[in-house]
Design a protein around this motif. Structure first.
Motif, short mmCIF file in Angstrom:
data_model
loop_
_atom_site.label_atom_id
_atom_site.label_comp_id
_atom_site.label_asym_id
_atom_site.label_seq_id
_atom_site.Cartn_x
_atom_site.Cartn_y
_atom_site.Cartn_z
N LEU A 14 0.85 -1.18 0.00
CA LEU A 14 0.00 0.00 0.00
C LEU A 14 0.89 1.23 0.00
O LEU A 14 1.97 1.22 0.60
CB LEU A 14 -0.90 0.00 1.24
CG LEU A 14 -1.74 -1.26 1.44
CD1 LEU A 14 -2.42 -1.22 2.80
CD2 LEU A 14 -2.74 -1.40 0.33
N GLN A 15 0.45 2.30 -0.66
CA GLN A 15 1.26 3.51 -0.74
C GLN A 15 0.41 4.74 -0.49
O GLN A 15 -0.68 4.88 -1.02
CB GLN A 15 1.92 3.62 -2.12
CG GLN A 15 2.78 4.84 -2.27
CD GLN A 15 3.42 4.94 -3.65
OE1 GLN A 15 3.20 4.11 -4.51
NE2 GLN A 15 4.20 5.98 -3.84
N GLN A 16 0.92 5.62 0.35
CA GLN A 16 0.32 6.93 0.59
C GLN A 16 1.46 7.94 0.56
O GLN A 16 2.24 8.03 1.50
CB GLN A 16 -0.39 6.96 1.94
CG GLN A 16 -1.07 8.28 2.27
CD GLN A 16 -2.29 8.53 1.39
OE1 GLN A 16 -3.06 7.63 1.12
NE2 GLN A 16 -2.45 9.76 0.94
N GLY A 17 1.61 8.63 -0.55
CA GLY A 17 2.75 9.55 -0.69
C GLY A 17 4.04 8.76 -0.72
O GLY A 17 4.21 7.83 -1.50
N HIS A 18 4.96 9.14 0.17
CA HIS A 18 6.25 8.45 0.25
C HIS A 18 6.28 7.38 1.33
O HIS A 18 7.35 6.89 1.70
CB HIS A 18 7.37 9.46 0.52
CG HIS A 18 7.55 10.43 -0.61
ND1 HIS A 18 8.04 10.07 -1.84
CD2 HIS A 18 7.29 11.75 -0.70
CE1 HIS A 18 8.08 11.12 -2.64
NE2 HIS A 18 7.62 12.16 -1.97
N VAL A 19 5.12 7.01 1.85
CA VAL A 19 5.04 5.98 2.89
C VAL A 19 4.40 4.73 2.28
O VAL A 19 3.37 4.80 1.63
CB VAL A 19 4.19 6.48 4.09
CG1 VAL A 19 4.02 5.37 5.12
CG2 VAL A 19 4.83 7.72 4.71
N TYR A 20 5.05 3.60 2.50
CA TYR A 20 4.59 2.32 1.98
C TYR A 20 4.26 1.42 3.16
O TYR A 20 4.97 1.43 4.17
CB TYR A 20 5.67 1.66 1.13
CG TYR A 20 6.09 2.50 -0.05
CD1 TYR A 20 5.50 2.28 -1.29
CD2 TYR A 20 7.04 3.50 0.06
CE1 TYR A 20 5.86 3.05 -2.40
CE2 TYR A 20 7.41 4.27 -1.02
CZ TYR A 20 6.82 4.04 -2.25
OH TYR A 20 7.17 4.79 -3.33
N ALA A 21 3.22 0.62 3.04
CA ALA A 21 2.85 -0.35 4.07
C ALA A 21 2.71 -1.72 3.43
O ALA A 21 2.20 -1.86 2.32
CB ALA A 21 1.54 0.06 4.73
N VAL A 22 3.18 -2.72 4.15
CA VAL A 22 3.08 -4.10 3.67
C VAL A 22 2.25 -4.87 4.69
O VAL A 22 2.69 -5.10 5.81
CB VAL A 22 4.48 -4.75 3.53
CG1 VAL A 22 4.35 -6.16 2.98
CG2 VAL A 22 5.38 -3.90 2.66
N PRO A 23 1.03 -5.26 4.32
CA PRO A 23 0.22 -6.06 5.25
C PRO A 23 0.85 -7.44 5.44
O PRO A 23 1.36 -8.02 4.47
CB PRO A 23 -1.13 -6.18 4.56
CG PRO A 23 -1.06 -5.35 3.32
CD PRO A 23 0.35 -4.98 3.08
N VAL A 24 0.85 -7.93 6.65
CA VAL A 24 1.46 -9.23 6.92
C VAL A 24 0.60 -10.07 7.85
O VAL A 24 -0.25 -9.56 8.56
CB VAL A 24 2.87 -9.09 7.56
CG1 VAL A 24 3.83 -8.38 6.65
CG2 VAL A 24 2.80 -8.41 8.90
N VAL A 25 0.85 -11.36 7.81
CA VAL A 25 0.30 -12.32 8.76
C VAL A 25 1.51 -12.82 9.54
O VAL A 25 2.47 -13.33 8.95
CB VAL A 25 -0.41 -13.49 8.04
CG1 VAL A 25 -0.87 -14.53 9.04
CG2 VAL A 25 -1.58 -12.97 7.22
N HIS A 26 1.49 -12.67 10.85
CA HIS A 26 2.62 -13.08 11.67
C HIS A 26 2.84 -14.58 11.63
O HIS A 26 1.91 -15.35 11.45
CB HIS A 26 2.41 -12.64 13.12
CG HIS A 26 2.41 -11.15 13.28
ND1 HIS A 26 3.56 -10.44 13.53
CD2 HIS A 26 1.41 -10.25 13.20
CE1 HIS A 26 3.26 -9.15 13.60
NE2 HIS A 26 1.96 -9.01 13.40
N TYR A 27 4.11 -14.99 11.80
CA TYR A 27 4.52 -16.39 11.88
C TYR A 27 4.16 -17.16 10.61
O TYR A 27 3.76 -18.31 10.65
CB TYR A 27 3.90 -17.07 13.10
CG TYR A 27 4.11 -16.29 14.36
CD1 TYR A 27 5.38 -16.16 14.91
CD2 TYR A 27 3.04 -15.65 14.99
CE1 TYR A 27 5.58 -15.42 16.06
CE2 TYR A 27 3.24 -14.91 16.13
CZ TYR A 27 4.51 -14.79 16.67
OH TYR A 27 4.70 -14.06 17.80
N ASN A 28 4.32 -16.53 9.45
CA ASN A 28 3.96 -17.15 8.19
C ASN A 28 5.14 -16.97 7.23
O ASN A 28 5.49 -15.85 6.87
CB ASN A 28 2.69 -16.48 7.64
CG ASN A 28 2.23 -17.07 6.35
OD1 ASN A 28 2.89 -16.94 5.33
ND2 ASN A 28 1.08 -17.74 6.38
#
Length: 91
Positions: A14-28
């Motif tokens: 995901l991107q909002q301006g210069h910030v990126y986010a990566v959705p994750v599932v823990h322990y995978n």
């Protein structure tokens, strides 16, 4: 992201301006591999990650010591051997 050749595809983030986010599932492991592909694709200058609240004071202390290197150790408050978990049916 499903693909027969996921390594050549642009990984999902995901991107909002210069910030990126990566959705994750823990322990995978698949998610860990996906995050690695995102890092290789974006080549970020810095990374922010969520951390356990229980480590907050230790991490703040470690950050206050920068640029010196610190090691922050964490352990389970109720350590159990795998054999005990299997006997109790917890696994």
């Amino acid at each position: 992201m499903c693909s027969e050749n996921a390594e050549t595809e642009v990984p999902f983030y995901l991107q909002q301006g210069h910030v990126y986010a990566v959705p994750v599932v823990h322990y995978n492991m698949e998610m860990a591999a996906h995050v690695r592909r995102v890092f290789e694709h974006l080549k970020p200058d810095c990374v922010a990650v969520e951390l356990a609240e229980t480590a907050e004071l230790k991490l703040l202390h470690a950050a206050s010591r920068l640029p010196d290197i610190s090691v922050v150790l964490s352990h389970d408050q109720n350590p159990q051997h795998p054999e005990e978990l299997l006997q109790r049916g917890a696994v």
